[in-house]
Enzyme design. Structure first.
Site, PDB file in Angstrom:
ATOM      1  N   GLU A 103      65.924  32.937  61.811  1.00  0.00           N
ATOM      2  CA  GLU A 103      64.990  32.474  60.868  1.00  0.00           C
ATOM      3  C   GLU A 103      65.003  33.486  59.727  1.00  0.00           C
ATOM      4  O   GLU A 103      64.025  34.124  59.237  1.00  0.00           O
ATOM      5  CB  GLU A 103      63.624  32.444  61.741  1.00  0.00           C
ATOM      6  N   GLU A 130      58.871  33.996  71.506  1.00  0.00           N
ATOM      7  CA  GLU A 130      57.984  35.002  71.220  1.00  0.00           C
ATOM      8  C   GLU A 130      57.116  35.198  72.484  1.00  0.00           C
ATOM      9  O   GLU A 130      56.042  35.387  72.427  1.00  0.00           O
ATOM     10  CB  GLU A 130      57.156  34.711  70.156  1.00  0.00           C
TER      11      GLU A 130
END
Ligand code: XIL
Length: 367
Positions: free
Chosen positions: A268, A162
């Site tokens: 994910e 991220e």
């Protein structure tokens, strides 16, 4: 009704029926890892209870369906390295042991992230902010200690997680502010030095829902490649919802990221059942309350969930030459980080409509 149909109906009732004892019927279920063996690896995030033997029913689902596994939390900085002078290896060791014992390729998640990292990482013992050199040295030491410990065992690492902000610029994290933009390439370099055979990934959310973030990830990958830094893949987290990603934005992401010459993985996967509210996956904004839905288990919601999963998997299967792995973020609904009913197995460990919808997308596909 023909006899075989009657038998099929009875079998389906047993598999789907609420009165079935936990996992009583797993033998009848096809395994996800077998269904997609010509397409990609299939995995799940494993939590501490599962790898420590405290959730045997979840472990049974994982062993049957997954050929790869990611540690849900225990390899994150704040868990594995809670203080500058202290590592906590036990849960992460157990995760790697569990994965190996059960023939799942272990994935390390994650080395450098703005979340789940202690504030003390960036300060000296008197609480003063550390310099660029000091934070770089700490990052290097952390990466080399963690990757070095599992050298030759962990298949690949989410090296940086991220790094992009919601608009696609670099996120103003402590790493960026203190070290500068080169923290990303340094992290990849240190990881490569620690285990030259491990695959190294960049991982992020919302790459599948819009062009800006996806293109920014491509720029990031190309920047590393142009400097000769090893990067093997990009992880699309894919925390989806009943109305997103659309097949076309997912198709764009897989095509565009794949064209940059790296493996593409869904790392994910879950689909939240709530239709309103925040859509991203920033952990500081997501919690079980604002993502769960009182109607999560309603038949209509579950049908929509199954349709969305089927839609997503159809696109993934189409891109099977590019997609190397698909990992669910959890094993069954009760332990999902977002609550509600976002996975393929319900709170009683039973496969849902979405499970069969996903299996159906695999029919007749060969590499
Ligand atoms: C989540 C875990 O599932 C939770 O248990 C934890 O409290 C917060 O983090 N993006 C990521 C994952 O990269 O590490 C996050 O996992 C979910 C969002």
């Amino acid at each position: 009704m023909k006899p075989y149909k009657t038998i099929l109906t009875i079998v389906l009732c047993l598999v789907l029926g609420p009165s079935v004892s936990a996992l009583g019927s797993t033998e009848a279920q096809p395994a996800l890892q077998d269904a997609f063996k010509e397409c990609f690896l299939i995995g799940g995030a494993l939590n501490r209870n599962l790898v420590m033997g405290k959730d045997p029913n979840a472990a049974q689902i994982a062993v049957k369906h997954f050929n790869t596994a990611t540690s849900e939390n225990d390899m994150k900085w704040s868990l594995i390295h809670p203080r500058p002078d202290r590592y906590n290896w036990e849960p992460a060791d157990r995760f790697v042991d569990f994965a190996e014992k059960n023939h799942m390729a272990p994935i390390g998640h994650c080395l450098v992230w703005h979340a789940q990292v202690p504030a003390s990482t960036f300060r000296d013992s008197d609480g003063n902010n550390l310099s660029r050199e000091a934070v770089l040295a700490r990052m290097k030491d952390h990466i080399q200690t963690v990757v070095g410990r599992y050298k030759g065992r962990v298949k690949g690492w989410d090296v940086v997680n991220e790094a992009l902000s919601d608009s696609g610029t670099l996120r103003q994290s402590q790493w960026l502010r203190i070290i500068g933009e080169d923290y990303i390439e340094k992290a990849f370099q240190y990881a490569h030095e620690a285990d030259p055979n491990a695959e190294l990934y960049y991982n992020d959310y919302s790459l599948d829902v819009g062009k800006a973030r996806c293109d920014a990830a491509v720029t990031l990958v190309k920047g590393l490649q142009s400097k000769g830094i090893r990067i093997d893949g990009v992880g699309i987290q894919l925390h989806g919802g009943l109305t997103y990603p659309s097949p076309s934005t997912l198709d764009y992401a897989l095509g565009t990221l794949g064209a940059s010459g790296v493996k593409v993985m869904v790392t994910e996967l879950d689909i939240r059942t709530q239709t309103r509210g925040y859509r991203g996956a920033d952990v500081s904004l997501v919690n079980r309350q604002n993502t769960s839905d009182p109607n999560a288990s309603a038949a209509q919601t579950q049908t929509r969930l199954a349709q969305k999963y089927a839609e997503i998997f159809s696109v993934l299967v189409k891109h099977r030459k590019t997609v190397s792995r698909v990992t669910f973020w959890g094993v069954y609904d009760a332990t999902s980080w977002i609550g509600g009913s976002p996975l393929l197995f319900d709170r009683n460990y039973q496969p849902k409509e979405a499970f069969y919808a996903v299996i159906n997308t695999a029919q007749g596909k060969e590499k």
